[in-house]
Design a protein around this motif. Structure first.
Motif, PDB file in Angstrom:
ATOM      1  N   GLU A   1      10.803  10.578  -7.087  1.00  0.00           N
ATOM      2  CA  GLU A   1      10.527   9.232  -6.590  1.00  0.00           C
ATOM      3  C   GLU A   1       9.257   8.690  -7.233  1.00  0.00           C
ATOM      4  OE1 GLU A   1      12.700   7.716  -4.932  1.00  0.00           O
ATOM      5  OE2 GLU A   1      13.944   9.381  -4.201  1.00  0.00           O
ATOM      6  N   ILE A   2       9.140   7.378  -7.286  1.00  0.00           N
ATOM      7  CA  ILE A   2       7.977   6.729  -7.868  1.00  0.00           C
ATOM      8  C   ILE A   2       6.732   7.026  -7.024  1.00  0.00           C
ATOM      9  CG2 ILE A   2       6.927   4.470  -8.284  1.00  0.00           C
ATOM     10  CD1 ILE A   2       9.709   3.498  -9.145  1.00  0.00           C
ATOM     11  N   THR A   3       5.667   7.471  -7.692  1.00  0.00           N
ATOM     12  CA  THR A   3       4.408   7.781  -7.001  1.00  0.00           C
ATOM     13  C   THR A   3       3.227   6.993  -7.566  1.00  0.00           C
ATOM     14  OG1 THR A   3       4.005   9.638  -8.506  1.00  0.00           O
ATOM     15  CG2 THR A   3       5.164  10.123  -6.437  1.00  0.00           C
ATOM     16  N   HIS A   4       3.488   6.171  -8.608  1.00  0.00           N
ATOM     17  CA  HIS A   4       2.416   5.406  -9.249  1.00  0.00           C
ATOM     18  C   HIS A   4       2.950   4.013  -9.579  1.00  0.00           C
ATOM     19  CE1 HIS A   4      -0.427   4.074 -12.356  1.00  0.00           C
ATOM     20  NE2 HIS A   4      -1.273   4.947 -11.853  1.00  0.00           N
ATOM     21  N   PRO A   5       2.133   2.976  -9.433  1.00  0.00           N
ATOM     22  CA  PRO A   5       2.613   1.602  -9.665  1.00  0.00           C
ATOM     23  C   PRO A   5       3.180   1.342 -11.053  1.00  0.00           C
ATOM     24  CG  PRO A   5       0.475   1.583  -8.571  1.00  0.00           C
ATOM     25  CD  PRO A   5       0.734   2.999  -8.962  1.00  0.00           C
ATOM     26  N   ALA A   6       2.791   2.161 -12.041  1.00  0.00           N
ATOM     27  CA  ALA A   6       3.228   1.912 -13.416  1.00  0.00           C
ATOM     28  C   ALA A   6       4.541   2.617 -13.757  1.00  0.00           C
ATOM     29  CB  ALA A   6       2.154   2.358 -14.403  1.00  0.00           C
ATOM     30  N   GLN A   7       5.119   3.342 -12.809  1.00  0.00           N
ATOM     31  CA  GLN A   7       6.306   4.140 -13.109  1.00  0.00           C
ATOM     32  C   GLN A   7       7.612   3.364 -12.893  1.00  0.00           C
ATOM     33  OE1 GLN A   7       5.645   7.473 -10.440  1.00  0.00           O
ATOM     34  NE2 GLN A   7       4.745   8.704 -12.082  1.00  0.00           N
TER      35      GLN A   7
ATOM     36  N   GLY B   1       3.392  -2.171 -10.088  1.00  0.00           N
ATOM     37  CA  GLY B   1       2.615  -2.674 -11.207  1.00  0.00           C
ATOM     38  C   GLY B   1       3.423  -2.919 -12.471  1.00  0.00           C
ATOM     39  N   VAL B   2       4.708  -2.693 -12.419  1.00  0.00           N
ATOM     40  CA  VAL B   2       5.552  -2.853 -13.607  1.00  0.00           C
ATOM     41  C   VAL B   2       5.999  -4.301 -13.722  1.00  0.00           C
ATOM     42  CG1 VAL B   2       7.698  -2.155 -14.747  1.00  0.00           C
ATOM     43  CG2 VAL B   2       6.329  -0.461 -13.506  1.00  0.00           C
ATOM     44  N   THR B   3       5.682  -4.932 -14.851  1.00  0.00           N
ATOM     45  CA  THR B   3       6.051  -6.331 -15.058  1.00  0.00           C
ATOM     46  C   THR B   3       6.977  -6.545 -16.250  1.00  0.00           C
ATOM     47  OG1 THR B   3       4.067  -6.694 -16.413  1.00  0.00           O
ATOM     48  CG2 THR B   3       3.880  -7.140 -14.045  1.00  0.00           C
TER      49      THR B   3
END
Length: 330
Positions: A24-30, A76-78
């Motif tokens: 699972e995603i654990t960081h905003p950039a993932q 955080g992914v754009t």
């Protein structure tokens, strides 16, 4: 999720299909990717046989190359969204999860949009070999239009894309193969001249093809014996780039020829966390995607197996003399 785990170092039998926790995603950039295919590379078999690059990393999921669909994005992914189809080279060395699995989570910086005109299976076959060939030819080898390059094992995973990249650059390509079938394959990719390394003397053939000058650049994808033989096939003031450790050898003739000797190990940025270098790798994938979608770069997938056949895929690679790539469909 289903994943193939390396439970200890050893033969292909140490690869076992098991149920493990879905990442699972654990960081905003993932981003989280539903994997559709995973490429098999020689590094996978070497890691399996000799051990991971990190201590206490077992059990581990192998596989550096992957392709799939993004199913979740960090806050955080754009630059990516759910549904985007991506390809990448990431993990599989013991620190980050590899791609012999149904899902993976990856820093969004290390993925690129998959070429639109090829399948997930074809895309998963390419990242590591494309980055390797590009780095060896252009960054380490400095290949220029009009130069002559000798690419060893042109029908192999790295070799068959190196031929095409070199031709795109405007170089003359000479390559070595073991059979008539492989000769037809590499000529179809654009190779100008073919040397049958089992039947012909390398130096004699290179001299006859280059009027005694030798190749401006030699790309060794095989190992020490080929590297040594290549020194006298390289033009004075030329370059040799190798993927492997040539060991302790005499370089007297290389010194006399004023050769530049380079090494290409595309795993270095991943192993040593060199982010700027990894960003260059992603740019290579983006440029190659354009070549693929224009029809100027293609791959040969020789064998497609299912996830639970990962051990069989490793056996195939262990037999050697592959034409193209082996891929797991997930």
């Amino acid at each position: 999720m289903k994943a193939v785990l390396m439970t200890e170092k050893g033969g292909p039998e140490v690869l076992q299909l098991q149920d493990i926790a879905e990442p699972e995603i654990t960081h905003p950039a993932q981003v989280k990717v539903r994997l559709k295919a995973a490429g098999i590379n020689p590094i996978d078999t070497k890691v399996r046989a000799n051990g991971l690059f990190y201590k206490d990393a077992l059990p581990a999921v192998l596989g550096c190359d992957g392709a799939g669909t993004i199913v979740a994005v960090g806050d955080g992914v754009t630059n990516y969204k759910i549904g985007d189809e991506v390809w990448f080279c990431n993990g599989g060395l013991g620190k980050e999860q590899g791609n012999y699995a149904e899902y993976t989570v990856i820093d969004s910086r290390w993925v690129a949009l998959k070429p639109k005109t090829i399948s997930f299976t074809e895309a998963a076959a390419l990242p590591l070999v494309l980055i390797t060939a590009w780095g060896a030819l252009f960054e380490r080898g400095g290949l220029q239009p009009g130069q002559t390059v000798l690419i060893h094992a042109g029908a192999g995973g790295v070799g068959h894309v190196a031929i095409q990249l070199a031709k795109q650059k405007g170089a003359r390509v000479i390559t070595t193969v073991s059979s008539r079938e492989k000769a037809d394959f590499v000529r179809d990719l654009g190779a100008d001249d073919v040397i049958f390394y089992r039947d012909e003397n390398l130096q004699d053939r290179i001299n006859s093809l280059t009027e005694g000058k030798g190749a401006d650049l030699v790309f060794d994808t095989v190992g020490p014996e080929v590297f040594i033989a290549s020194i006298e096939a390289t033009a004075h003031f030329g370059s040799i780039v190798t993927l492997l450790d040539p060991g302790l050898i005499s370089l007297a003739e290389a010194r006399m020829r004023n050769l530049k000797i380079g090494f290409e190990l595309m795993l270095t940025p991943m192993l040593r966390e060199l982010d700027a270098a990894r960003e260059k790798h992603v740019e290579i994938l983006k440029q190659c995607a354009e070549l693929i979608d224009r029809g100027d770069l293609k791959t040969r997938v020789s064998h497609v197996l299912k996830l639970d056949q990962a051990a069989d895929a490793h056996k195939l690679l262990g037999e050697g003399h592959m034409t193209g790539k082996v891929v797991l469909e997930i």
